[in-house]
Design a protein around this motif. Structure first.
Motif, PDB file in Angstrom:
ATOM      1  N   GLN A  63    -111.149 -37.818  63.279  1.00  0.00           N
ATOM      2  CA  GLN A  63    -109.982 -36.871  63.141  1.00  0.00           C
ATOM      3  C   GLN A  63    -109.462 -37.023  61.854  1.00  0.00           C
ATOM      4  OE1 GLN A  63    -109.938 -33.962  65.537  1.00  0.00           O
ATOM      5  NE2 GLN A  63    -111.850 -35.100  66.237  1.00  0.00           N
ATOM      6  N   PRO A  64    -109.203 -35.739  61.210  1.00  0.00           N
ATOM      7  CA  PRO A  64    -108.370 -35.764  59.838  1.00  0.00           C
ATOM      8  C   PRO A  64    -106.963 -36.345  59.984  1.00  0.00           C
ATOM      9  CG  PRO A  64    -108.664 -33.527  60.529  1.00  0.00           C
ATOM     10  CD  PRO A  64    -109.341 -34.305  61.464  1.00  0.00           C
ATOM     11  N   ARG A  65    -106.719 -37.245  59.217  1.00  0.00           N
ATOM     12  CA  ARG A  65    -105.308 -37.807  59.236  1.00  0.00           C
ATOM     13  C   ARG A  65    -104.371 -36.558  58.532  1.00  0.00           C
ATOM     14  NH1 ARG A  65    -105.477 -42.612  61.985  1.00  0.00           N
ATOM     15  NH2 ARG A  65    -107.463 -43.562  61.782  1.00  0.00           N
ATOM     16  N   ARG A  66    -103.050 -36.721  59.045  1.00  0.00           N
ATOM     17  CA  ARG A  66    -101.988 -35.811  58.433  1.00  0.00           C
ATOM     18  C   ARG A  66    -101.105 -36.537  57.714  1.00  0.00           C
ATOM     19  NH1 ARG A  66    -104.341 -32.119  60.050  1.00  0.00           N
ATOM     20  NH2 ARG A  66    -104.762 -31.553  62.238  1.00  0.00           N
ATOM     21  N   LEU A 129    -110.797 -45.931  59.854  1.00  0.00           N
ATOM     22  CA  LEU A 129    -111.383 -44.885  59.079  1.00  0.00           C
ATOM     23  C   LEU A 129    -110.273 -43.837  59.114  1.00  0.00           C
ATOM     24  CD1 LEU A 129    -113.796 -43.171  58.203  1.00  0.00           C
ATOM     25  CD2 LEU A 129    -114.006 -42.285  60.662  1.00  0.00           C
ATOM     26  N   MET A 130    -110.098 -43.127  57.689  1.00  0.00           N
ATOM     27  CA  MET A 130    -109.331 -42.220  57.374  1.00  0.00           C
ATOM     28  C   MET A 130    -109.823 -40.859  56.970  1.00  0.00           C
ATOM     29  SD  MET A 130    -105.853 -44.098  55.850  1.00  0.00           S
ATOM     30  CE  MET A 130    -104.889 -42.563  56.575  1.00  0.00           C
ATOM     31  N   ALA A 131    -110.278 -40.187  57.826  1.00  0.00           N
ATOM     32  CA  ALA A 131    -111.019 -38.963  57.343  1.00  0.00           C
ATOM     33  C   ALA A 131    -109.970 -38.022  56.944  1.00  0.00           C
ATOM     34  CB  ALA A 131    -111.590 -38.077  58.603  1.00  0.00           C
ATOM     35  N   ILE A 132    -110.089 -37.126  56.080  1.00  0.00           N
ATOM     36  CA  ILE A 132    -109.109 -36.074  55.558  1.00  0.00           C
ATOM     37  C   ILE A 132    -109.681 -34.736  55.678  1.00  0.00           C
ATOM     38  CG2 ILE A 132    -107.863 -37.719  54.236  1.00  0.00           C
ATOM     39  CD1 ILE A 132    -109.037 -36.727  51.506  1.00  0.00           C
ATOM     40  N   GLY A 133    -109.006 -33.608  55.582  1.00  0.00           N
ATOM     41  CA  GLY A 133    -109.467 -32.317  55.312  1.00  0.00           C
ATOM     42  C   GLY A 133    -110.074 -31.598  56.601  1.00  0.00           C
ATOM     43  N   GLY A 134    -110.799 -32.512  57.572  1.00  0.00           N
ATOM     44  CA  GLY A 134    -111.691 -31.898  58.705  1.00  0.00           C
ATOM     45  C   GLY A 134    -112.034 -33.033  59.369  1.00  0.00           C
ATOM     46  N   VAL A 135    -112.688 -32.714  60.662  1.00  0.00           N
ATOM     47  CA  VAL A 135    -113.397 -33.592  61.348  1.00  0.00           C
ATOM     48  C   VAL A 135    -114.465 -34.147  60.577  1.00  0.00           C
ATOM     49  CG1 VAL A 135    -114.494 -34.006  63.460  1.00  0.00           C
ATOM     50  CG2 VAL A 135    -112.449 -32.601  63.614  1.00  0.00           C
ATOM     51  N   SER A 136    -114.716 -35.250  60.369  1.00  0.00           N
ATOM     52  CA  SER A 136    -115.747 -35.702  59.346  1.00  0.00           C
ATOM     53  C   SER A 136    -116.571 -36.915  60.105  1.00  0.00           C
ATOM     54  CB  SER A 136    -115.232 -36.491  58.219  1.00  0.00           C
ATOM     55  OG  SER A 136    -114.588 -35.201  57.537  1.00  0.00           O
TER      56      SER A 136
END
Ligand SMILES: NC(=O)N[C@@H](O)C(=O)O
Ligand code: NI
Length: 166
Positions: A63-66, A129-136
């Protein structure tokens, strides 16, 4: 007041203390399959330690981080390496730290391009894990086997990754 962390581009040299950057480096390329395929060879090494350990392949859907984001902990895997490779070419963040007497030092934050993965060497401090911008989705190569392959450290004073523009 939490210390703000700057974000730097991910490069092989800068990441050397922590492991390898997995990217299509022309210096590693060899033509195979009758010239129909470019093989970018031996970009990283999967490490597994301990009797009965094995290398496994996984997919992590992050899930993208905020942001601003509070980095309140780091972890490491003493018995094996762990690699992450983005499957949708979306940029992501890599957060690592040098070991200082058995604890992580100040985290270092790298912005990885969507065509860059990393392979954390065994026992290297990193943030999950640090996803950004969208589910990755990420292809993750790490270790299965006996023993507790996870050590966590929680900072008494969290660090902050500020909002940023890609
Ligand atoms: N827990 C787990 O498998 N993932 C973490 O190790 C991580 O680095 O994301
Ligand atoms: Ni991990």
């Amino acid at each position: 007041m939490s210390q703000e962390l700057s974000i730097r581009p991910l490069t092989q040299d800068a990441f050397k203390p922590f492991g390898q950057v997995i990217e299509a480096d022309p210096a590693t390329m060899r033509l195979i399959n009758g010239g129909t395929t470019e093989r970018f060879h031996a970009l990283g090494t999967a490490e597994t330690l301990g009797e009965g350990a094995s290398v496994i392949l996984n997919i992590f859907r992050g899930q993208p981080r905020r942001f601003p984001y509070s980095v309140d902990m780091m972890e490491r895997h003493p018995f094996g390496s762990q690699s992450f490779h983005p499957l949708q070419y979306r940029p992501w963040l890599v957060v690592v730290a040098e070991d200082e007497g058995g604890k992580p030092g100040q985290p270092v934050v790298f912005l990885a391009r969507g065509d860059q993965g990393v392979n954390y060497r065994a026992n290297v401090w990193h943030h999950p894990l640090m996803a950004i911008g969208g589910v990755s989705d990420f292809l993750v190569v790490d270790r299965a086997g006996p023993g507790h392959n996870l050590e966590e450290h929680f900072f008494s004073e969290p660090y902050v990754i500020p909002e940023f523009q890609l």
